[in-house]
Enzyme design. Sequence first.
Site, PDB file in Angstrom:
ATOM      1  CG  MET A 187     -11.384   1.722   2.584  1.00 49.57           C
ATOM      2  SD  MET A 187      -9.793   1.848   3.406  1.00 49.57           S
ATOM      3  CE  MET A 187      -8.749   2.095   1.983  1.00 49.57           C
ATOM      4  CB  SER A 236       3.514   1.015   8.268  1.00 50.01           C
ATOM      5  OG  SER A 236       2.761  -0.036   8.813  1.00 50.01           O
ATOM      6  CG  HIS A 249      -8.929  -0.985  -0.123  1.00 53.96           C
ATOM      7  ND1 HIS A 249      -8.295  -1.152   1.089  1.00 53.96           N
ATOM      8  CD2 HIS A 249     -10.258  -1.207   0.130  1.00 53.96           C
ATOM      9  CE1 HIS A 249      -9.187  -1.438   2.025  1.00 53.96           C
ATOM     10  NE2 HIS A 249     -10.378  -1.480   1.469  1.00 53.96           N
ATOM     11  CB  SER A 263      -0.873   0.001   1.248  1.00 57.20           C
ATOM     12  OG  SER A 263      -1.359   1.312   1.483  1.00 57.20           O
ATOM     13  CG  ASP A 284      -5.535  -3.545   3.392  1.00 59.29           C
ATOM     14  OD1 ASP A 284      -4.515  -3.141   3.965  1.00 59.29           O
ATOM     15  OD2 ASP A 284      -6.266  -2.811   2.687  1.00 59.29           O
ATOM     16  N   GLY A 285      -3.986  -4.794   6.435  1.00 55.94           N
ATOM     17  CA  GLY A 285      -3.948  -4.125   7.735  1.00 55.94           C
ATOM     18  C   GLY A 285      -3.059  -4.841   8.730  1.00 55.94           C
ATOM     19  N   GLY A 286      -1.981  -4.169   9.130  1.00 56.12           N
ATOM     20  CA  GLY A 286      -1.098  -4.746  10.138  1.00 56.12           C
ATOM     21  C   GLY A 286      -0.305  -5.954   9.661  1.00 56.12           C
ATOM     22  CG  MET A 319      -9.115   6.054   2.777  1.00 52.90           C
ATOM     23  SD  MET A 319      -8.289   6.119   4.382  1.00 52.90           S
ATOM     24  CE  MET A 319      -7.146   4.738   4.225  1.00 52.90           C
ATOM     25  CG  HIS A 376      -3.546  -1.942  -1.535  1.00 52.04           C
ATOM     26  ND1 HIS A 376      -4.567  -2.844  -1.774  1.00 52.04           N
ATOM     27  CD2 HIS A 376      -3.960  -1.183  -0.484  1.00 52.04           C
ATOM     28  CE1 HIS A 376      -5.549  -2.639  -0.901  1.00 52.04           C
ATOM     29  NE2 HIS A 376      -5.203  -1.635  -0.108  1.00 52.04           N
ATOM     30  CG  ASP A 403      -5.165   1.910   1.099  1.00 49.04           C
ATOM     31  OD1 ASP A 403      -5.972   0.964   1.027  1.00 49.04           O
ATOM     32  OD2 ASP A 403      -3.972   1.761   1.436  1.00 49.04           O
ATOM     33  N   GLY A 425      -9.069   2.745   7.440  1.00 50.03           N
ATOM     34  CA  GLY A 425      -8.952   4.192   7.639  1.00 50.03           C
ATOM     35  C   GLY A 425      -7.530   4.699   7.791  1.00 50.03           C
ATOM     36  CG  PHE A 426      -6.209   6.057  10.332  1.00 45.82           C
ATOM     37  CD1 PHE A 426      -5.867   7.361   9.992  1.00 45.82           C
ATOM     38  CD2 PHE A 426      -7.483   5.807  10.833  1.00 45.82           C
ATOM     39  CE1 PHE A 426      -6.777   8.405  10.171  1.00 45.82           C
ATOM     40  CE2 PHE A 426      -8.398   6.838  11.021  1.00 45.82           C
ATOM     41  CZ  PHE A 426      -8.038   8.143  10.685  1.00 45.82           C
ATOM     42  N   GLY A 427      -3.102   3.638   8.122  1.00 37.64           N
ATOM     43  CA  GLY A 427      -1.994   2.692   8.128  1.00 37.64           C
ATOM     44  C   GLY A 427      -1.418   2.587   9.537  1.00 37.64           C
ATOM     45  N   GLY A 428      -0.571   1.606   9.737  1.00 39.33           N
ATOM     46  CA  GLY A 428       0.182   1.505  10.987  1.00 39.33           C
ATOM     47  C   GLY A 428      -0.584   0.980  12.183  1.00 39.33           C
ATOM     48  CG  MET A 480     -10.820  -4.014   5.630  1.00 40.77           C
ATOM     49  SD  MET A 480      -9.396  -3.304   4.782  1.00 40.77           S
ATOM     50  CE  MET A 480      -8.452  -2.578   6.119  1.00 40.77           C
TER      51      MET A 480
END
Length: 221
Positions: free
Chosen positions: A68, A196, A66, A10, A173-175, A37, A33, A35, A142-145, A137
């Site tokens: 959102m 991240s 993606h 991402s 996707d995420g973490g 939003m 990827h 994002d 909504g947010f990276g990291g 998800m």
Amino acid sequence: MVIAMRITPSILNADFANLEAEVGRIPGADAVHVDVMDNHFVPNLTIGLPVVESLRRVTDKMLDIHLMIEDADRWAPAFAEAGAESVTFHVEAAAAPIRLARELRKLGARASMALKPATPIDGFADMLDEVDMVLLMTVEPGFGGQSFLDLVLPKIRRTRELIGDRPIWLQVDGGVSTSTVERCAEAGADTFVAGSAVFNAPKPDAMVSELRELAVAACRH
Ligand code: DX5
Ligand code: ZN
């Protein structure tokens, strides 16, 4: 069966003032990827269609969009028309997800549906033949990291079961990082978004390779 493991970084954590250069730092990635939003579906505002159109001009890599955003039915087709190879809409946001998936495919894009962590997959099982990818998800969008949510692992397993022999990609996707990619792969994911973890690494492309190797090894077990 050998399952291909795809790493789709991402660019949310990349330098938005230098996106061409940032994409150039991940030559080994399977896709970029992106994002999108709208500050309605998620409490954050990022990039939109003009940036995707610009990215299209500077990279041949697969663009994995993606969305959102709330009004997915209205906006998603424009991303396919802009040349994105894959367009993901959230099932929580699409008013007519079957019609939308068919429209995306008709425009030549891979159609993909995304589910937030608390949305069960079972209600969407009948839609699987309409899509080329399912995005689960593993953080609240909504947010990276953010930290990976282990509670999604049973849903990854369940989705893999429901997919069965179909050539549908299963993206998480995420973490996703070196400490979480293996459990996702073991559960049945084959496509991994990492924001991240990749763009905060000193060598982003080496991180792409490392994540892929960990996923391949975990999947063999
Ligand atoms: C979050 C986005 C993700 C995000 C992932 O809503 O959909 O794609 O960039 O970032 P990391 O990998 O840092 O969790
Ligand atoms: Zn994403």
